[in-house]
Scaffold this motif. Structure first.
Motif, PDB file in Angstrom:
ATOM      1  N   PRO A  61       0.803  -1.233   0.000  1.00  0.00           N
ATOM      2  CA  PRO A  61       0.000   0.000   0.000  1.00  0.00           C
ATOM      3  C   PRO A  61       0.835   1.282   0.000  1.00  0.00           C
ATOM      4  N   ALA A  62       2.101   1.177   0.432  1.00  0.00           N
ATOM      5  CA  ALA A  62       2.959   2.368   0.447  1.00  0.00           C
ATOM      6  C   ALA A  62       3.382   2.771  -0.961  1.00  0.00           C
ATOM      7  N   GLY A  63       3.255   1.859  -1.914  1.00  0.00           N
ATOM      8  CA  GLY A  63       3.579   2.175  -3.295  1.00  0.00           C
ATOM      9  C   GLY A  63       2.420   2.863  -3.995  1.00  0.00           C
ATOM     10  N   GLN A  64       2.639   3.199  -5.258  1.00  0.00           N
ATOM     11  CA  GLN A  64       1.630   3.936  -6.022  1.00  0.00           C
ATOM     12  C   GLN A  64       0.699   3.033  -6.820  1.00  0.00           C
ATOM     13  N   PHE A  65       1.042   1.752  -6.939  1.00  0.00           N
ATOM     14  CA  PHE A  65       0.262   0.827  -7.770  1.00  0.00           C
ATOM     15  C   PHE A  65      -1.082   0.537  -7.097  1.00  0.00           C
ATOM     16  N   GLY A  66      -2.173   0.732  -7.853  1.00  0.00           N
ATOM     17  CA  GLY A  66      -3.499   0.401  -7.358  1.00  0.00           C
ATOM     18  C   GLY A  66      -4.235   1.536  -6.688  1.00  0.00           C
ATOM     19  N   HIS A  67      -3.560   2.630  -6.384  1.00  0.00           N
ATOM     20  CA  HIS A  67      -4.219   3.745  -5.706  1.00  0.00           C
ATOM     21  C   HIS A  67      -4.906   4.682  -6.690  1.00  0.00           C
ATOM     22  N   ASN A  68      -4.340   4.781  -7.882  1.00  0.00           N
ATOM     23  CA  ASN A  68      -4.861   5.684  -8.905  1.00  0.00           C
ATOM     24  C   ASN A  68      -4.900   4.923 -10.219  1.00  0.00           C
ATOM     25  N   THR A  69      -6.085   4.844 -10.825  1.00  0.00           N
ATOM     26  CA  THR A  69      -6.240   4.022 -12.032  1.00  0.00           C
ATOM     27  C   THR A  69      -5.309   4.475 -13.151  1.00  0.00           C
ATOM     28  N   GLY A  70      -5.238   5.779 -13.384  1.00  0.00           N
ATOM     29  CA  GLY A  70      -4.396   6.294 -14.462  1.00  0.00           C
ATOM     30  C   GLY A  70      -2.937   5.967 -14.247  1.00  0.00           C
ATOM     31  N   LEU A  71      -2.430   6.191 -13.032  1.00  0.00           N
ATOM     32  CA  LEU A  71      -1.035   5.917 -12.741  1.00  0.00           C
ATOM     33  C   LEU A  71      -0.749   4.424 -12.783  1.00  0.00           C
ATOM     34  N   THR A  72      -1.688   3.612 -12.321  1.00  0.00           N
ATOM     35  CA  THR A  72      -1.516   2.157 -12.364  1.00  0.00           C
ATOM     36  C   THR A  72      -1.367   1.674 -13.801  1.00  0.00           C
ATOM     37  N   VAL A  73      -2.206   2.202 -14.701  1.00  0.00           N
ATOM     38  CA  VAL A  73      -2.123   1.827 -16.122  1.00  0.00           C
ATOM     39  C   VAL A  73      -0.767   2.242 -16.697  1.00  0.00           C
ATOM     40  N   LEU A  74      -0.306   3.434 -16.349  1.00  0.00           N
ATOM     41  CA  LEU A  74       0.981   3.914 -16.850  1.00  0.00           C
ATOM     42  C   LEU A  74       2.125   3.044 -16.347  1.00  0.00           C
ATOM     43  N   LEU A  75       2.057   2.599 -15.084  1.00  0.00           N
ATOM     44  CA  LEU A  75       3.113   1.737 -14.541  1.00  0.00           C
ATOM     45  C   LEU A  75       3.161   0.401 -15.287  1.00  0.00           C
ATOM     46  N   VAL A  76       1.994  -0.132 -15.629  1.00  0.00           N
ATOM     47  CA  VAL A  76       1.963  -1.371 -16.421  1.00  0.00           C
ATOM     48  C   VAL A  76       2.497  -1.114 -17.826  1.00  0.00           C
ATOM     49  N   MET A  77       2.146   0.054 -18.386  1.00  0.00           N
ATOM     50  CA  MET A  77       2.614   0.403 -19.736  1.00  0.00           C
ATOM     51  C   MET A  77       4.124   0.570 -19.801  1.00  0.00           C
ATOM     52  N   ALA A  78       4.783   0.763 -18.651  1.00  0.00           N
ATOM     53  CA  ALA A  78       6.241   0.888 -18.645  1.00  0.00           C
ATOM     54  C   ALA A  78       6.898  -0.331 -19.279  1.00  0.00           C
ATOM     55  N   GLY A  79       6.257  -1.486 -19.139  1.00  0.00           N
ATOM     56  CA  GLY A  79       6.800  -2.690 -19.777  1.00  0.00           C
ATOM     57  C   GLY A  79       6.757  -2.593 -21.285  1.00  0.00           C
ATOM     58  N   ALA A  80       5.632  -2.106 -21.827  1.00  0.00           N
ATOM     59  CA  ALA A  80       5.501  -1.960 -23.276  1.00  0.00           C
ATOM     60  C   ALA A  80       6.451  -0.904 -23.803  1.00  0.00           C
ATOM     61  N   VAL A  81       6.579   0.212 -23.078  1.00  0.00           N
ATOM     62  CA  VAL A  81       7.471   1.287 -23.501  1.00  0.00           C
ATOM     63  C   VAL A  81       8.919   0.809 -23.525  1.00  0.00           C
ATOM     64  N   THR A  82       9.242  -0.178 -22.704  1.00  0.00           N
ATOM     65  CA  THR A  82      10.587  -0.762 -22.698  1.00  0.00           C
ATOM     66  C   THR A  82      10.768  -1.766 -23.833  1.00  0.00           C
ATOM     67  N   ALA A  83       9.782  -2.637 -24.010  1.00  0.00           N
ATOM     68  CA  ALA A  83       9.945  -3.770 -24.928  1.00  0.00           C
ATOM     69  C   ALA A  83       9.685  -3.426 -26.390  1.00  0.00           C
ATOM     70  N   LEU A  84       8.676  -2.603 -26.670  1.00  0.00           N
ATOM     71  CA  LEU A  84       8.301  -2.345 -28.066  1.00  0.00           C
ATOM     72  C   LEU A  84       9.409  -1.684 -28.881  1.00  0.00           C
ATOM     73  N   PRO A  85      10.108  -0.648 -28.356  1.00  0.00           N
ATOM     74  CA  PRO A  85      11.199  -0.084 -29.160  1.00  0.00           C
ATOM     75  C   PRO A  85      12.287  -1.103 -29.467  1.00  0.00           C
ATOM     76  N   LEU A  86      12.558  -2.001 -28.524  1.00  0.00           N
ATOM     77  CA  LEU A  86      13.551  -3.035 -28.787  1.00  0.00           C
ATOM     78  C   LEU A  86      13.083  -3.984 -29.886  1.00  0.00           C
ATOM     79  N   TRP A  87      11.795  -4.252 -29.912  1.00  0.00           N
ATOM     80  CA  TRP A  87      11.229  -5.094 -30.969  1.00  0.00           C
ATOM     81  C   TRP A  87      11.383  -4.404 -32.329  1.00  0.00           C
ATOM     82  N   PHE A  88      11.035  -3.114 -32.377  1.00  0.00           N
ATOM     83  CA  PHE A  88      11.201  -2.352 -33.615  1.00  0.00           C
ATOM     84  C   PHE A  88      12.663  -2.367 -34.062  1.00  0.00           C
ATOM     85  N   PHE A  89      13.570  -2.157 -33.102  1.00  0.00           N
ATOM     86  CA  PHE A  89      14.990  -2.114 -33.430  1.00  0.00           C
ATOM     87  C   PHE A  89      15.475  -3.469 -33.944  1.00  0.00           C
ATOM     88  N   ALA A  90      15.003  -4.560 -33.307  1.00  0.00           N
ATOM     89  CA  ALA A  90      15.410  -5.899 -33.734  1.00  0.00           C
ATOM     90  C   ALA A  90      14.963  -6.193 -35.159  1.00  0.00           C
TER      91      ALA A  90
END
Length: 298
Positions: free
Chosen positions: A200-229
């Motif tokens: 609960p001390a973290g930001q995940f789950g407290h705010n829907t918008g921020l929670t979605v953005l935190l999950v999207m961090a994975g896509a923002v990391t992986a997709l450019p590498l896929w494009f580059f590959a």
């Protein structure tokens, strides 16, 4: 992947570098999450996304035994995981503490750091033009250092950590997605317990918008590498070399506009030196038909 045309490859490479360039506003939007919490989410969700992608591709898993769990490969991959995790953390901290300009400088310097490591560790030789370009970059860095040692520390930490990452990845037989899966898998046993400990001390789950953005961090990391590959094997070194400077240029412009960071006169003078030296090095390298590897940014 043979059906990919050169135009599609160029589009994929451009998408990768532009995505990396616009990463700072995305990371800033993840506040008030701390840099360590953002890093942990980036690691965990990257692992989940890349694992799903590789499962969908159904390419088999024999590469784990032949290219990961060997006496030669495993220590290098563990080192690569530690270095890329360190690089990501420094970059996230820099963005969220108003050091976007210094972070961009790190990625302007990075190609020259890679060259220097190639000379020192692998005995690679530079053309006279490349030596001149590198010397001009060094002068530019020294001018910047004269006005801001603290800021230069961030730039050099990013450039050196990613340069060393390139060194340990030099002999890797993994694709970009395989490498990201392995590195995130090695880091997830550290990241996931940290997120669970935060609870609960973290930001995940407290705010829907921020929670979605935190999950999207994975896509923002992986997709450019896929494009580059997809793009890297199909584009000439010169094209990749030019595109390599798109990301830090966008980051620098965002630093002085979107983030409103101040750039001193000495910093501008030094940065011009870095730009000129980088262009000279790139042009001379292309003309001498050398083929160093092009590495992906964070």
């Amino acid at each position: 992947m043979s059906e990919i045309s050169s135009k599609q490859a160029l589009a994929a490479a451009s998408a990768a570098y532009i995505t990396w360039g616009f990463l700072p506003p995305f990371l800033a939007a993840l506040q008030p999450a701390s840099p360590l919490e953002i890093l942990a989410h980036r690691i965990v969700w990257s692992f989940v996304l890349v694992l799903l992608a590789l499962l969908l591709l159904r390419g088999g898993w024999s590469w784990l035994r032949s290219s990961v769990f060997t006496r030669r490969a495993l220590p290098s991959l563990l080192a690569a995981s530690a270095l890329i995790g360190t690089n990501w953390l420094i970059y996230i901290w820099a963005v969220n503490n108003q050091h976007v300009v210094e972070a961009s400088l790190g990625y302007f310097i990075n190609p020259l750091v890679i060259v220097l490591l190639g000379v020192l560790l692998f005995g690679e030789r530079l053309s006279r033009g490349a030596q001149i370009g590198g010397a001009i970059v060094l002068v530019g860095v020294l001018i910047i250092a004269a006005g801001s040692w603290q800021g230069l520390g961030i730039s050099l930490a990013l450039a050196v950590s990613f340069g060393l990452y390139g060194v340990v990845k030099k002999r890797s037989q993994l694709t970009a997605l395989q490498g990201l899966l392995v590195e995130s898998a090695f880091l997830t046993p550290l990241a996931l317990p940290y997120l669970l400990w935060l609870g609960p001390a973290g930001q995940f789950g407290h705010n829907t918008g921020l929670t979605v953005l935190l999950v999207m961090a994975g896509a923002v990391t992986a997709l450019p590498l896929w494009f580059f590959a997809v793009a890297a094997p199909r584009l000439q070194f010169g094209v990749l070399g030019v595109l390599q400077y798109v990301s830090p240029t966008i980051q620098f412009l965002l630093g002085i506009t979107f983030f409103g960071e101040h750039v001193s006169l000495s910093y501008w003078i030094g940065l011009v030196g870095v730009w000129i030296g980088s262009v000279i090095y790139l042009v001379m390298t292309i003309r001498s038909h050398q083929q160093p590897e092009a590495l992906e940014p964070t």
